[in-house]
Design a protein around this motif. Structure first.
Motif, PDB file in Angstrom:
ATOM      1  N   VAL A  40       0.879  -1.176   0.000  1.00  0.00           N
ATOM      2  CA  VAL A  40       0.000   0.000   0.000  1.00  0.00           C
ATOM      3  C   VAL A  40       0.914   1.223   0.000  1.00  0.00           C
ATOM      4  O   VAL A  40       1.669   1.417   0.955  1.00  0.00           O
ATOM      5  CB  VAL A  40      -0.928   0.012   1.231  1.00  0.00           C
ATOM      6  CG1 VAL A  40      -1.697   1.323   1.300  1.00  0.00           C
ATOM      7  CG2 VAL A  40      -1.891  -1.167   1.187  1.00  0.00           C
ATOM      8  N   PRO A  41       0.871   2.048  -1.037  1.00  0.00           N
ATOM      9  CA  PRO A  41       1.848   3.135  -1.152  1.00  0.00           C
ATOM     10  C   PRO A  41       1.507   4.387  -0.353  1.00  0.00           C
ATOM     11  O   PRO A  41       1.915   5.489  -0.714  1.00  0.00           O
ATOM     12  CB  PRO A  41       1.851   3.417  -2.656  1.00  0.00           C
ATOM     13  CG  PRO A  41       0.465   3.123  -3.093  1.00  0.00           C
ATOM     14  CD  PRO A  41       0.013   1.962  -2.238  1.00  0.00           C
ATOM     15  N   TYR A  42       0.756   4.219   0.722  1.00  0.00           N
ATOM     16  CA  TYR A  42       0.370   5.322   1.603  1.00  0.00           C
ATOM     17  C   TYR A  42       0.427   4.845   3.041  1.00  0.00           C
ATOM     18  O   TYR A  42       0.410   3.627   3.308  1.00  0.00           O
ATOM     19  CB  TYR A  42      -1.044   5.812   1.282  1.00  0.00           C
ATOM     20  CG  TYR A  42      -1.214   6.300  -0.136  1.00  0.00           C
ATOM     21  CD1 TYR A  42      -0.803   7.576  -0.512  1.00  0.00           C
ATOM     22  CD2 TYR A  42      -1.766   5.473  -1.107  1.00  0.00           C
ATOM     23  CE1 TYR A  42      -0.942   8.015  -1.813  1.00  0.00           C
ATOM     24  CE2 TYR A  42      -1.914   5.902  -2.418  1.00  0.00           C
ATOM     25  CZ  TYR A  42      -1.498   7.179  -2.766  1.00  0.00           C
ATOM     26  OH  TYR A  42      -1.629   7.610  -4.057  1.00  0.00           O
ATOM     27  N   PRO A  43       0.449   5.763   4.013  1.00  0.00           N
ATOM     28  CA  PRO A  43       0.460   5.367   5.424  1.00  0.00           C
ATOM     29  C   PRO A  43      -0.848   4.664   5.806  1.00  0.00           C
ATOM     30  O   PRO A  43      -1.857   4.764   5.094  1.00  0.00           O
ATOM     31  CB  PRO A  43       0.601   6.708   6.166  1.00  0.00           C
ATOM     32  CG  PRO A  43       1.163   7.651   5.158  1.00  0.00           C
ATOM     33  CD  PRO A  43       0.606   7.227   3.841  1.00  0.00           C
ATOM     34  N   PRO A  44      -0.863   3.958   6.935  1.00  0.00           N
ATOM     35  CA  PRO A  44      -2.079   3.284   7.385  1.00  0.00           C
ATOM     36  C   PRO A  44      -3.225   4.268   7.644  1.00  0.00           C
ATOM     37  O   PRO A  44      -2.995   5.425   8.014  1.00  0.00           O
ATOM     38  CB  PRO A  44      -1.639   2.615   8.694  1.00  0.00           C
ATOM     39  CG  PRO A  44      -0.158   2.486   8.581  1.00  0.00           C
ATOM     40  CD  PRO A  44       0.293   3.686   7.808  1.00  0.00           C
ATOM     41  N   GLY A  45      -4.454   3.788   7.435  1.00  0.00           N
ATOM     42  CA  GLY A  45      -5.623   4.578   7.786  1.00  0.00           C
ATOM     43  C   GLY A  45      -6.347   5.243   6.642  1.00  0.00           C
ATOM     44  O   GLY A  45      -7.525   5.585   6.772  1.00  0.00           O
ATOM     45  N   GLY A  46      -5.677   5.459   5.517  1.00  0.00           N
ATOM     46  CA  GLY A  46      -6.313   6.098   4.381  1.00  0.00           C
ATOM     47  C   GLY A  46      -7.171   5.131   3.593  1.00  0.00           C
ATOM     48  O   GLY A  46      -7.232   3.930   3.868  1.00  0.00           O
ATOM     49  N   ALA A  47      -7.839   5.655   2.556  1.00  0.00           N
ATOM     50  CA  ALA A  47      -8.755   4.841   1.762  1.00  0.00           C
ATOM     51  C   ALA A  47      -8.039   3.678   1.090  1.00  0.00           C
ATOM     52  O   ALA A  47      -8.540   2.544   1.084  1.00  0.00           O
ATOM     53  CB  ALA A  47      -9.445   5.718   0.713  1.00  0.00           C
TER      54      ALA A  47
END
Length: 331
Positions: A40-47
């Motif tokens: 997942v190329p974003y931090p935890p918690g996002g969509a």
């Protein structure tokens, strides 16, 4: 005798060649025989993270092998995408892609990122779509539908401000597409994320926005914002009384924040097809659809990996045109 002697090495060579050809097929047949990483190329918690974790759970069930989510944020999603593009193409490293964002960055930051979206990554399947909605501050904008918003913008060129969650965000691009199709002039006010943008929109510091439905739904239900149209081809269950953009006077305007699974470009086709087949089964599961809807996303219709590639190319081409026409830069 010499003829027979010559045949033995030839037969041995043939067996070796056959073994070489069969080895990859045997490896594919055994896939997967160890855990799979879903980056997942974003931090935890996002969509993207939430969608990725739901996908990982269901894909683990279908493949009978653990799918582990690994968050690798940074550079607006490009760091994680680049790491997958450079990974060994064996099906054990996949990307939970924010398709719309990656498609925008393919043009907007093409001189900054080290991978090429269409060359270095292979779409496996499109997974879900998060719809967007046109919203206005009801106390400041005398528009009850999209046609009235267009009329108001034309009567007040350059005075209607619109917020976005960033210069290259899908919300900003949707608004730029709206400007081009409707022939209106609006002033862009970028923010660092949807939260601050929505706060100022509710407060009247900015007047309108094209935002994701999950981020704006609470404000719409409370009456702090007025919903004018959704950007999906059909009305959505979360806002059943809100017309589509086409119904509201802007035919052909269809935009969503898309999510999908991608693999390194040289991943063998049998593995891509196996993953696609597993994901197609996931997409029709009622519990999966329900879990997506809880996050404000809609599971898409199952389709082939080739169809996923065509969808990705469509996104890239559409946003490249918007970026070129509006002369958008990352600065």
């Amino acid at each position: 005798m010499s003829f027979c002697s010559n045949r033995r090495p030839l037969a041995a060579l043939a067996l070796m060649a056959l073994g070489t050809l069969m080895a990859p097929l045997a490896a594919h047949a055994a896939y997967p025989d160890k855990p799979i990483r879903l980056v997942v190329p974003y931090p935890p918690g996002g969509a993207t993270d939430v969608v990725g974790r739901v996908i990982a759970n269901h894909l683990s069930e279908e493949l009978k092998q653990q799918v582990i989510v690994e968050n690798k944020g940074g550079a607006g999603g490009n760091l994680g995408a680049d790491s997958v593009a450079r990974a060994t193409p064996d099906g054990y490293t996949l990307l939970m892609g924010a398709i719309t964002s990656h498609s925008i960055m393919a043009t907007l930051e093409k001189n900054r990122i080290s991978y090429k979206l269409m060359d270095d990554l292979a779409p496996v399947a499109t997974i879900a779509a998060v719809p967007l909605v046109f919203v206005v501050n009801p106390a400041k904008v005398p528009a009850n539908n999209l046609t009235e918003l267009i009329d108001y913008a034309k009567k007040n060129p350059g005075k209607l401000t619109y917020a976005s969650s960033g210069a290259g965000a899908p919300q900003r691009m949707a608004a730029e597409l709206f400007k081009r199709q409707a022939g209106v002039d609006m002033l862009h006010v970028p923010y660092r994320g949807s939260g601050p943008a929505m706060t100022d929109l509710v407060g009247g510091q900015v007047l309108t926005m094209v935002e994701t439905v999950p981020a704006s739904l609470g404000f719409i239900k409370s009456g702090q914002l007025r919903a004018l149209a959704v950007t999906m081809p059909e009305r959505i269950s979360m806002l059943p009384d809100t017309p589509t953009a086409a119904e509201a006077g802007l035919p052909g305007f269809e935009v969503a924040s898309m999510f999908g699974v991608l693999a390194p470009a040289k991943t063998p086709k049998p593995i891509v097809e196996q993953l696609n087949a597993a994901l197609q089964k996931v997409l029709v599961k009622e519990d999966f659809k329900a879990q997506m809807l809880q996050q404000g996303a809609y599971a898409v219709e199952p389709a082939s990996a080739d169809a996923a590639r065509q969808r990705l190319q469509k996104e890239v081409d559409m946003w490249a045109k918007v970026i070129e026409d509006a002369k958008i830069t990352v600065e």
